[in-house]
Design a protein around this motif. Structure first.
Motif, PDB file in Angstrom:
ATOM      1  N   UNK A 110      61.491  24.766  44.909  1.00 11.76           N
ATOM      2  CA  UNK A 110      61.101  25.162  43.543  1.00 11.76           C
ATOM      3  C   UNK A 110      62.288  25.223  42.591  1.00 11.76           C
ATOM      4  N   UNK A 111      63.496  24.954  43.086  1.00 10.32           N
ATOM      5  CA  UNK A 111      64.676  24.915  42.196  1.00 10.32           C
ATOM      6  C   UNK A 111      64.618  23.724  41.237  1.00 10.32           C
ATOM      7  N   UNK A 112      63.790  22.727  41.555  1.00 10.96           N
ATOM      8  CA  UNK A 112      63.768  21.506  40.732  1.00 10.96           C
ATOM      9  C   UNK A 112      62.885  21.687  39.505  1.00 10.96           C
ATOM     10  N   UNK A 117      61.167  13.590  38.207  1.00  9.00           N
ATOM     11  CA  UNK A 117      60.645  12.403  38.902  1.00  9.00           C
ATOM     12  C   UNK A 117      60.527  12.681  40.399  1.00  9.00           C
ATOM     13  N   UNK A 118      59.593  12.002  41.040  1.00  9.44           N
ATOM     14  CA  UNK A 118      59.364  12.189  42.481  1.00  9.44           C
ATOM     15  C   UNK A 118      59.775  10.926  43.225  1.00  9.44           C
ATOM     16  N   UNK A 119      60.284  10.998  44.447  1.00  4.75           N
ATOM     17  CA  UNK A 119      60.659  12.218  45.144  1.00  4.75           C
ATOM     18  C   UNK A 119      61.896  12.871  44.520  1.00  4.75           C
ATOM     19  N   UNK A 126      68.724  21.255  37.618  1.00  8.17           N
ATOM     20  CA  UNK A 126      69.088  21.638  36.250  1.00  8.17           C
ATOM     21  C   UNK A 126      68.953  20.487  35.238  1.00  8.17           C
ATOM     22  N   UNK A 127      68.005  19.586  35.488  1.00  8.70           N
ATOM     23  CA  UNK A 127      67.781  18.497  34.528  1.00  8.70           C
ATOM     24  C   UNK A 127      66.544  18.742  33.668  1.00  8.70           C
ATOM     25  N   UNK A 274      53.594  18.499  41.677  1.00 12.15           N
ATOM     26  CA  UNK A 274      54.069  17.824  42.904  1.00 12.15           C
ATOM     27  C   UNK A 274      55.521  18.204  43.137  1.00 12.15           C
ATOM     28  N   UNK A 275      55.916  18.380  44.396  1.00 11.64           N
ATOM     29  CA  UNK A 275      57.352  18.584  44.689  1.00 11.64           C
ATOM     30  C   UNK A 275      57.675  17.978  46.049  1.00 11.64           C
TER      31      UNK A 275
END
Ligand code: GFB
Length: 313
Positions: A110-112, A117-119, A126-127, A274-275
Protein backbone atom coordinates in the motif's frame (compact mmCIF):
# COMPACT_ATOMS: atom_id res chain seq x y z
CA UNK A 1 24.00 -15.32 9.66
CA UNK A 2 25.96 -17.81 11.74
CA UNK A 3 23.80 -20.49 13.37
CA UNK A 4 24.59 -19.15 16.86
CA UNK A 5 23.82 -15.51 15.93
CA UNK A 6 21.47 -13.59 18.22
CA UNK A 7 18.40 -12.89 16.11
CA UNK A 8 15.52 -10.71 17.28
CA UNK A 9 12.17 -11.31 15.59
CA UNK A 10 9.92 -8.36 16.46
CA UNK A 11 6.26 -9.36 16.21
CA UNK A 12 6.81 -13.10 16.66
CA UNK A 13 3.19 -13.80 17.58
CA UNK A 14 1.79 -12.31 14.38
CA UNK A 15 1.30 -14.10 11.09
CA UNK A 16 4.56 -12.83 9.56
CA UNK A 17 6.74 -12.97 12.68
CA UNK A 18 5.63 -16.48 13.56
CA UNK A 19 6.36 -17.63 10.00
CA UNK A 20 9.86 -16.11 10.24
CA UNK A 21 10.47 -17.90 13.57
CA UNK A 22 9.35 -21.23 12.00
CA UNK A 23 11.71 -20.64 9.08
CA UNK A 24 14.67 -19.78 11.34
CA UNK A 25 14.01 -22.86 13.50
CA UNK A 26 13.83 -25.05 10.39
CA UNK A 27 17.20 -23.61 9.28
CA UNK A 28 18.76 -24.56 12.62
CA UNK A 29 18.89 -21.20 14.42
CA UNK A 30 18.34 -21.49 18.14
CA UNK A 31 19.15 -18.07 19.60
CA UNK A 32 15.93 -16.39 18.55
CA UNK A 33 15.00 -13.50 20.81
CA UNK A 34 11.32 -12.69 21.21
CA UNK A 35 9.15 -10.55 23.48
CA UNK A 36 5.37 -10.41 23.68
CA UNK A 37 3.73 -6.99 23.62
CA UNK A 38 2.99 -7.22 27.33
CA UNK A 39 6.66 -7.96 28.04
CA UNK A 40 7.91 -5.16 25.78
CA UNK A 41 5.78 -2.30 24.47
CA UNK A 42 7.56 -1.44 21.23
CA UNK A 43 6.00 2.05 21.28
CA UNK A 44 7.98 2.80 24.45
CA UNK A 45 11.32 4.32 23.43
CA UNK A 46 13.09 3.70 26.74
CA UNK A 47 11.88 0.11 27.03
CA UNK A 48 13.03 -0.69 23.49
CA UNK A 49 16.43 0.96 24.08
CA UNK A 50 16.87 -1.08 27.29
CA UNK A 51 15.93 -4.28 25.51
CA UNK A 52 18.52 -3.72 22.77
CA UNK A 53 21.23 -2.72 25.26
CA UNK A 54 20.59 -5.78 27.43
CA UNK A 55 20.02 -8.41 24.75
CA UNK A 56 22.44 -7.12 22.07
CA UNK A 57 20.72 -8.69 19.05
CA UNK A 58 22.96 -9.01 15.99
CA UNK A 59 20.21 -9.43 13.40
CA UNK A 60 16.68 -8.02 13.49
CA UNK A 61 13.56 -8.97 11.52
CA UNK A 62 11.17 -6.03 12.01
CA UNK A 63 7.80 -7.79 11.57
CA UNK A 64 6.00 -5.99 14.40
CA UNK A 65 3.27 -3.62 13.26
CA UNK A 66 -0.30 -2.61 13.83
CA UNK A 67 -2.00 -4.18 10.81
CA UNK A 68 -5.48 -4.86 9.55
CA UNK A 69 -7.84 -4.89 6.60
CA UNK A 70 -9.47 -2.03 4.79
CA UNK A 71 -12.01 -1.26 7.55
CA UNK A 72 -9.51 -1.31 10.43
CA UNK A 73 -7.10 0.91 8.49
CA UNK A 74 -9.82 3.40 7.67
CA UNK A 75 -11.32 3.48 11.20
CA UNK A 76 -8.26 3.53 13.45
CA UNK A 77 -6.29 5.99 11.35
CA UNK A 78 -4.46 7.65 14.24
CA UNK A 79 -3.49 4.32 15.83
CA UNK A 80 -2.20 2.92 12.53
CA UNK A 81 -0.01 5.98 12.05
CA UNK A 82 1.20 6.52 15.62
CA UNK A 83 1.78 2.90 16.64
CA UNK A 84 3.66 2.04 13.47
CA UNK A 85 5.80 5.18 13.50
CA UNK A 86 6.78 4.54 17.12
CA UNK A 87 7.52 0.83 16.63
CA UNK A 88 9.71 1.44 13.56
CA UNK A 89 11.51 4.48 14.92
CA UNK A 90 12.30 2.88 18.27
CA UNK A 91 13.57 -0.40 16.80
CA UNK A 92 15.55 1.11 13.93
CA UNK A 93 17.19 3.77 16.12
CA UNK A 94 18.05 1.24 18.86
CA UNK A 95 19.43 -1.12 16.22
CA UNK A 96 21.74 1.67 15.05
CA UNK A 97 22.73 2.62 18.61
CA UNK A 98 23.64 -0.94 19.62
CA UNK A 99 25.42 -1.84 16.37
CA UNK A 100 22.98 -4.41 14.97
CA UNK A 101 24.76 -6.08 12.05
CA UNK A 102 21.72 -6.24 9.80
CA UNK A 103 18.04 -5.35 10.01
CA UNK A 104 15.19 -6.24 7.66
CA UNK A 105 12.15 -3.95 7.74
CA UNK A 106 8.82 -5.18 6.39
CA UNK A 107 6.59 -2.71 4.59
CA UNK A 108 3.48 -3.20 2.47
CA UNK A 109 2.25 -2.87 -1.12
CA UNK A 110 0.00 0.00 0.00
CA UNK A 111 3.05 2.32 -0.05
CA UNK A 112 2.50 2.77 -3.81
CA UNK A 113 0.29 5.47 -5.31
CA UNK A 114 -3.35 4.48 -5.71
CA UNK A 115 -3.27 4.85 -9.49
CA UNK A 116 0.31 3.80 -10.22
CA UNK A 117 0.94 1.82 -13.43
CA UNK A 118 0.75 -1.96 -12.96
CA UNK A 119 2.68 -4.03 -12.12
CA UNK A 120 4.16 -1.88 -9.36
CA UNK A 121 7.87 -1.28 -9.78
CA UNK A 122 9.93 -0.23 -6.77
CA UNK A 123 10.74 3.12 -8.41
CA UNK A 124 7.05 4.17 -8.38
CA UNK A 125 7.33 5.00 -4.67
CA UNK A 126 6.26 8.62 -3.99
CA UNK A 127 5.21 9.24 -7.61
CA UNK A 128 1.54 10.02 -6.81
CA UNK A 129 -1.27 10.23 -4.25
CA UNK A 130 -1.95 7.32 -1.91
CA UNK A 131 -5.17 5.32 -1.46
CA UNK A 132 -7.31 7.19 1.06
CA UNK A 133 -8.49 4.19 3.15
CA UNK A 134 -4.96 3.28 4.23
CA UNK A 135 -3.02 6.51 3.83
CA UNK A 136 -1.88 6.71 7.50
CA UNK A 137 -0.59 3.13 7.45
CA UNK A 138 1.12 3.72 4.10
CA UNK A 139 2.81 6.90 5.36
CA UNK A 140 4.13 4.98 8.37
CA UNK A 141 5.47 2.19 6.14
CA UNK A 142 7.08 4.70 3.75
CA UNK A 143 8.73 6.26 6.79
CA UNK A 144 10.12 2.85 7.74
CA UNK A 145 11.72 2.51 4.29
CA UNK A 146 13.17 6.01 4.58
CA UNK A 147 14.51 5.33 8.06
CA UNK A 148 16.39 2.28 6.74
CA UNK A 149 17.72 4.21 3.75
CA UNK A 150 18.74 7.18 5.90
CA UNK A 151 20.49 5.21 8.65
CA UNK A 152 22.29 3.36 5.86
CA UNK A 153 23.44 6.53 4.08
CA UNK A 154 24.27 8.59 7.19
CA UNK A 155 25.63 5.90 9.51
CA UNK A 156 26.46 2.99 7.19
CA UNK A 157 23.94 0.62 8.84
CA UNK A 158 23.07 -2.51 6.85
CA UNK A 159 19.31 -1.95 7.07
CA UNK A 160 17.20 -3.30 4.19
CA UNK A 161 13.47 -3.27 3.41
CA UNK A 162 11.10 -5.77 1.80
CA UNK A 163 7.61 -4.83 0.53
CA UNK A 164 5.26 -7.79 0.75
CA UNK A 165 1.99 -7.96 -1.15
CA UNK A 166 -1.26 -9.04 0.62
CA UNK A 167 -0.46 -12.01 2.85
CA UNK A 168 -2.32 -14.97 4.32
CA UNK A 169 -1.50 -18.06 6.39
CA UNK A 170 -1.40 -19.44 9.95
CA UNK A 171 -2.00 -17.01 12.84
CA UNK A 172 -3.93 -14.57 10.65
CA UNK A 173 -6.55 -12.25 12.17
CA UNK A 174 -10.08 -13.68 11.73
CA UNK A 175 -11.96 -10.83 13.39
CA UNK A 176 -14.49 -9.80 10.74
CA UNK A 177 -14.24 -6.06 11.38
CA UNK A 178 -10.45 -5.94 11.55
CA UNK A 179 -9.24 -8.66 9.21
CA UNK A 180 -8.12 -8.74 5.60
CA UNK A 181 -10.35 -10.16 2.92
CA UNK A 182 -8.99 -13.72 2.68
CA UNK A 183 -9.38 -14.75 6.34
CA UNK A 184 -12.72 -12.89 6.46
CA UNK A 185 -14.04 -14.95 3.55
CA UNK A 186 -12.81 -18.23 5.03
CA UNK A 187 -14.61 -17.49 8.26
CA UNK A 188 -17.80 -16.17 6.64
CA UNK A 189 -18.18 -19.11 4.23
CA UNK A 190 -17.30 -21.64 6.92
CA UNK A 191 -19.82 -20.26 9.41
CA UNK A 192 -22.51 -20.00 6.72
CA UNK A 193 -21.85 -23.62 5.76
CA UNK A 194 -22.07 -25.02 9.28
CA UNK A 195 -25.08 -22.84 10.17
CA UNK A 196 -26.91 -23.56 6.90
CA UNK A 197 -27.13 -19.89 5.95
CA UNK A 198 -28.12 -19.36 2.29
CA UNK A 199 -26.29 -16.04 1.70
CA UNK A 200 -22.87 -14.59 2.55
CA UNK A 201 -22.23 -10.85 2.43
CA UNK A 202 -19.05 -9.80 0.65
CA UNK A 203 -17.79 -6.21 0.65
CA UNK A 204 -17.46 -3.83 -2.27
CA UNK A 205 -18.07 -4.53 -5.95
CA UNK A 206 -15.79 -7.56 -6.30
CA UNK A 207 -13.85 -5.87 -9.10
CA UNK A 208 -10.66 -4.81 -7.25
CA UNK A 209 -7.68 -7.02 -7.94
CA UNK A 210 -5.35 -8.36 -5.26
CA UNK A 211 -2.24 -10.52 -5.19
CA UNK A 212 -1.86 -13.04 -2.33
CA UNK A 213 1.35 -14.52 -0.95
CA UNK A 214 1.51 -17.26 1.68
CA UNK A 215 3.22 -16.13 4.89
CA UNK A 216 5.64 -19.09 4.71
CA UNK A 217 6.77 -17.89 1.28
CA UNK A 218 7.27 -14.39 2.68
CA UNK A 219 9.32 -15.82 5.56
CA UNK A 220 11.49 -17.74 3.07
CA UNK A 221 11.97 -14.54 1.06
CA UNK A 222 12.92 -12.58 4.20
CA UNK A 223 15.46 -15.24 5.14
CA UNK A 224 16.84 -15.18 1.59
CA UNK A 225 17.17 -11.36 1.63
CA UNK A 226 18.77 -11.39 5.08
CA UNK A 227 21.36 -13.85 3.79
CA UNK A 228 21.93 -12.42 0.30
CA UNK A 229 20.85 -8.82 -0.11
CA UNK A 230 22.80 -5.76 1.04
CA UNK A 231 21.58 -2.95 -1.19
CA UNK A 232 19.80 0.26 -0.26
CA UNK A 233 16.96 -0.31 -2.73
CA UNK A 234 13.94 -2.00 -1.18
CA UNK A 235 12.56 -5.17 -2.79
CA UNK A 236 8.97 -6.14 -3.66
CA UNK A 237 7.92 -9.59 -2.46
CA UNK A 238 4.95 -11.22 -4.15
CA UNK A 239 3.86 -13.81 -6.66
CA UNK A 240 3.44 -11.43 -9.61
CA UNK A 241 -0.08 -12.82 -10.19
CA UNK A 242 -3.41 -11.42 -9.01
CA UNK A 243 -7.14 -12.22 -9.00
CA UNK A 244 -10.30 -10.16 -8.68
CA UNK A 245 -12.00 -10.19 -5.28
CA UNK A 246 -14.90 -11.93 -7.05
CA UNK A 247 -12.56 -14.71 -8.25
CA UNK A 248 -11.07 -14.98 -4.78
CA UNK A 249 -14.55 -15.26 -3.26
CA UNK A 250 -15.41 -18.09 -5.67
CA UNK A 251 -12.15 -19.88 -4.83
CA UNK A 252 -12.72 -19.61 -1.07
CA UNK A 253 -16.34 -20.69 -1.48
CA UNK A 254 -15.22 -23.82 -3.30
CA UNK A 255 -12.41 -24.56 -0.84
CA UNK A 256 -14.77 -24.31 2.12
CA UNK A 257 -17.61 -26.11 0.35
CA UNK A 258 -20.27 -23.42 0.84
CA UNK A 259 -23.10 -23.86 -1.63
CA UNK A 260 -25.17 -20.71 -1.14
CA UNK A 261 -25.11 -17.27 -2.73
CA UNK A 262 -22.89 -14.19 -2.47
CA UNK A 263 -24.36 -10.74 -1.86
CA UNK A 264 -22.08 -7.81 -2.69
CA UNK A 265 -22.44 -4.90 -0.26
CA UNK A 266 -21.35 -1.87 -2.26
CA UNK A 267 -21.75 0.42 0.76
CA UNK A 268 -18.37 -0.99 1.86
CA UNK A 269 -15.23 0.42 0.23
CA UNK A 270 -13.35 -1.25 -2.61
CA UNK A 271 -10.05 0.37 -1.72
CA UNK A 272 -7.32 0.60 -4.31
CA UNK A 273 -8.39 -0.83 -7.70
CA UNK A 274 -5.28 -2.94 -8.20
CA UNK A 275 -1.86 -3.45 -6.58
CA UNK A 276 0.08 -6.09 -8.42
CA UNK A 277 3.75 -6.26 -7.52
CA UNK A 278 6.48 -6.26 -10.14
CA UNK A 279 8.70 -8.99 -8.72
CA UNK A 280 11.43 -8.91 -11.35
CA UNK A 281 14.04 -7.54 -8.93
CA UNK A 282 13.38 -10.43 -6.51
CA UNK A 283 13.37 -13.01 -9.32
CA UNK A 284 16.63 -11.61 -10.68
CA UNK A 285 18.16 -12.04 -7.21
CA UNK A 286 17.17 -15.72 -7.40
CA UNK A 287 14.03 -16.12 -5.27
CA UNK A 288 10.51 -17.17 -6.34
CA UNK A 289 7.43 -18.19 -4.35
CA UNK A 290 6.46 -21.86 -4.16
CA UNK A 291 2.86 -21.88 -2.85
CA UNK A 292 0.14 -21.23 -5.43
CA UNK A 293 -3.05 -19.59 -4.21
CA UNK A 294 -5.27 -22.66 -4.61
CA UNK A 295 -2.99 -24.87 -2.52
CA UNK A 296 -2.33 -22.11 -0.02
CA UNK A 297 -6.07 -21.59 0.44
CA UNK A 298 -6.59 -25.28 1.11
CA UNK A 299 -3.76 -25.30 3.70
CA UNK A 300 -5.11 -22.16 5.30
CA UNK A 301 -8.63 -23.56 5.58
CA UNK A 302 -7.23 -26.70 7.23
CA UNK A 303 -5.27 -24.52 9.65
CA UNK A 304 -8.44 -22.51 10.37
CA UNK A 305 -10.36 -25.73 11.12
CA UNK A 306 -7.60 -26.95 13.44
CA UNK A 307 -7.39 -23.63 15.32
CA UNK A 308 -10.90 -22.25 15.02
CA UNK A 309 -11.36 -21.98 18.80
CA UNK A 310 -8.16 -19.97 19.04
CA UNK A 311 -8.82 -17.77 16.01
CA UNK A 312 -12.52 -17.04 16.67
CA UNK A 313 -12.80 -16.07 20.29
O1 GFB B 1 -7.94 -7.28 2.39
P1 GFB B 1 -8.58 -5.96 2.49
O2 GFB B 1 -9.30 -5.64 3.76
O3 GFB B 1 -7.57 -4.80 2.28
O4 GFB B 1 -9.67 -5.82 1.31
P2 GFB B 1 -6.86 -4.01 1.08
C1 GFB B 1 -9.40 -6.18 -0.03
C2 GFB B 1 -10.65 -6.09 -0.88
O5 GFB B 1 -11.56 -7.13 -0.47
C3 GFB B 1 -11.44 -4.78 -0.76
C4 GFB B 1 -12.86 -6.60 -0.31
O6 GFB B 1 -11.90 -4.41 -2.05
C5 GFB B 1 -12.61 -5.17 0.15
O7 GFB B 1 -13.76 -4.36 -0.04
N1 GFB B 1 -13.63 -7.44 0.61
C6 GFB B 1 -14.71 -8.20 0.29
C7 GFB B 1 -13.42 -7.60 1.94
N2 GFB B 1 -15.23 -8.79 1.37
C8 GFB B 1 -14.45 -8.45 2.42
C9 GFB B 1 -14.48 -8.78 3.80
O8 GFB B 1 -15.35 -9.49 4.30
N3 GFB B 1 -13.48 -8.25 4.57
C10 GFB B 1 -12.50 -7.45 4.05
N4 GFB B 1 -11.53 -6.99 4.87
N5 GFB B 1 -12.47 -7.10 2.74
C11 GFB B 1 -5.27 -3.42 3.01
C12 GFB B 1 -4.75 -2.12 3.53
O9 GFB B 1 -5.95 -3.05 1.88
O10 GFB B 1 -4.27 -4.32 2.60
C13 GFB B 1 -3.57 -2.26 4.37
O11 GFB B 1 -5.80 -1.45 4.18
C14 GFB B 1 -2.57 -3.25 3.85
O12 GFB B 1 -2.98 -1.01 4.49
C15 GFB B 1 -3.21 -4.53 3.44
O13 GFB B 1 -1.83 -2.73 2.78
C16 GFB B 1 -2.25 -5.51 2.83
O14 GFB B 1 -6.05 -4.93 0.22
O15 GFB B 1 -7.82 -3.16 0.34
Amino acid sequence: MEKQARIYVAGHRGMVGSAIVRKLQAEGYDTILTRTSSELDLRDQRAVANFFETEQPEFVFLAAAKVGGIMANNTYRADFLYDNLMIESNIIHSAYKTGVRKLLFLGSSCIYPKLAPQPLKEEYLLSGLLEETNEPYAIAKITGIKLCESYRSQYGCNFISAMPTNLYGPNDNYDLQGSHVLPALIRKFHEAKVNDQPVVEVWGTGSPMREFLHADDLAAACFFLMEQYNDDLFVNVGTGEDVTIRQLAEMVKETVGFEGELRWNTDKPDGTPRKLMDVSRLHALGWKHTTELKDGLERTYQDFLANEVLYVE
